[in-house]
Design a protein around this motif. Structure first.
Motif, PDB file in Angstrom:
ATOM      1  N   PRO A  19      66.245 -51.509  -1.250  1.00  0.00           N
ATOM      2  CA  PRO A  19      67.384 -50.893  -1.568  1.00  0.00           C
ATOM      3  C   PRO A  19      68.485 -51.781  -1.998  1.00  0.00           C
ATOM      4  O   PRO A  19      69.220 -51.146  -2.892  1.00  0.00           O
ATOM      5  N   ALA A  20      68.753 -52.933  -1.499  1.00  0.00           N
ATOM      6  CA  ALA A  20      69.562 -53.689  -1.934  1.00  0.00           C
ATOM      7  C   ALA A  20      69.459 -54.121  -3.783  1.00  0.00           C
ATOM      8  O   ALA A  20      70.603 -54.033  -4.375  1.00  0.00           O
ATOM      9  N   GLU A  21      68.256 -54.107  -4.382  1.00  0.00           N
ATOM     10  CA  GLU A  21      68.179 -54.386  -5.686  1.00  0.00           C
ATOM     11  C   GLU A  21      68.523 -53.133  -6.422  1.00  0.00           C
ATOM     12  O   GLU A  21      69.169 -53.256  -7.258  1.00  0.00           O
ATOM     13  N   ILE A  22      68.255 -52.022  -5.768  1.00  0.00           N
ATOM     14  CA  ILE A  22      68.499 -50.720  -6.382  1.00  0.00           C
ATOM     15  C   ILE A  22      70.119 -50.544  -6.413  1.00  0.00           C
ATOM     16  O   ILE A  22      70.811 -50.420  -7.561  1.00  0.00           O
ATOM     17  N   ALA A  23      70.631 -50.832  -5.475  1.00  0.00           N
ATOM     18  CA  ALA A  23      72.139 -50.877  -5.270  1.00  0.00           C
ATOM     19  C   ALA A  23      73.048 -51.579  -6.052  1.00  0.00           C
ATOM     20  O   ALA A  23      73.863 -51.178  -7.028  1.00  0.00           O
ATOM     21  N   LEU A  24      72.369 -52.908  -6.284  1.00  0.00           N
ATOM     22  CA  LEU A  24      73.000 -53.935  -7.113  1.00  0.00           C
ATOM     23  C   LEU A  24      72.911 -53.501  -8.483  1.00  0.00           C
ATOM     24  O   LEU A  24      74.006 -53.867  -9.002  1.00  0.00           O
ATOM     25  N   CYS A  25      71.912 -53.012  -9.048  1.00  0.00           N
ATOM     26  CA  CYS A  25      71.728 -52.625 -10.401  1.00  0.00           C
ATOM     27  C   CYS A  25      72.599 -51.280 -10.544  1.00  0.00           C
ATOM     28  O   CYS A  25      72.835 -51.062 -12.050  1.00  0.00           O
ATOM     29  N   ASN A  26      72.857 -50.509  -9.786  1.00  0.00           N
ATOM     30  CA  ASN A  26      73.608 -49.169 -10.073  1.00  0.00           C
ATOM     31  C   ASN A  26      74.827 -49.393 -10.912  1.00  0.00           C
ATOM     32  O   ASN A  26      75.131 -48.221 -11.826  1.00  0.00           O
ATOM     33  N   VAL A  27      75.420 -50.454 -10.729  1.00  0.00           N
ATOM     34  CA  VAL A  27      76.904 -50.336 -11.569  1.00  0.00           C
ATOM     35  C   VAL A  27      76.517 -50.525 -12.927  1.00  0.00           C
ATOM     36  O   VAL A  27      77.223 -50.051 -14.054  1.00  0.00           O
ATOM     37  N   TYR A  28      75.250 -51.174 -13.552  1.00  0.00           N
ATOM     38  CA  TYR A  28      74.902 -51.238 -14.833  1.00  0.00           C
ATOM     39  C   TYR A  28      74.645 -49.755 -15.463  1.00  0.00           C
ATOM     40  O   TYR A  28      74.989 -49.631 -16.324  1.00  0.00           O
ATOM     41  N   LEU A  29      73.822 -49.006 -14.473  1.00  0.00           N
ATOM     42  CA  LEU A  29      73.423 -47.749 -14.941  1.00  0.00           C
ATOM     43  C   LEU A  29      74.843 -46.854 -14.972  1.00  0.00           C
ATOM     44  O   LEU A  29      75.057 -46.092 -16.045  1.00  0.00           O
TER      45      LEU A  29
END
Length: 116
Positions: A19-29
């Motif tokens: 979940p932390a990796e998903i949240a961290l990358c969400n800004v790029y998406l």
């Protein structure tokens, strides 16, 4: 007229993002989706992608059910079309068949034609 993106930009161990990796990358998406100048069809492959698109738009995941072939017109007029991910597990168990995968892309194309 297609663009391919990932909800998670790195390849985590065992290809299972936390979940932390998903949240961290969400800004790029979020930044990529902000570049869309007109309503688009967003095909999310899997629940992670489905949830990431909704989060990127500031929407509640619980308000938009995930399921293969389910469509949602989002408040910004983008259409979110979801599919089971084409993982080995889903294809080996036949949760996602080749025919189902083709059909969801055909539906995405049909929706695109309606937007033009």
């Amino acid at each position: 007229n297609a663009r391919i993106s990932n909800a998670v930009k790195c390849v985590p161990p065992e290809n299972k993002p936390t979940p932390a990796e998903i949240a961290l990358c969400n800004v790029y998406l979020k930044n990529e989706l902000a570049l869309l100048s007109k309503p688009s069809v967003l095909l999310a492959l899997g629940t992670i992608a489905h949830g990431a698109v909704l989060k990127a738009f500031g929407l509640k995941v619980g308000d938009y059910q995930f399921g293969h072939g389910i469509e949602h017109v989002l408040p910004n007029q983008h259409i979110l079309l979801s599919s089971y991910h084409c993982s080995r597990y889903n294809t080996n168990t036949r949760r996602l068949t080749e025919s189902m995968f083709h059909q969801v892309f055909e539906r995405a194309q049909a929706l695109l034609l309606k937007l033009v």
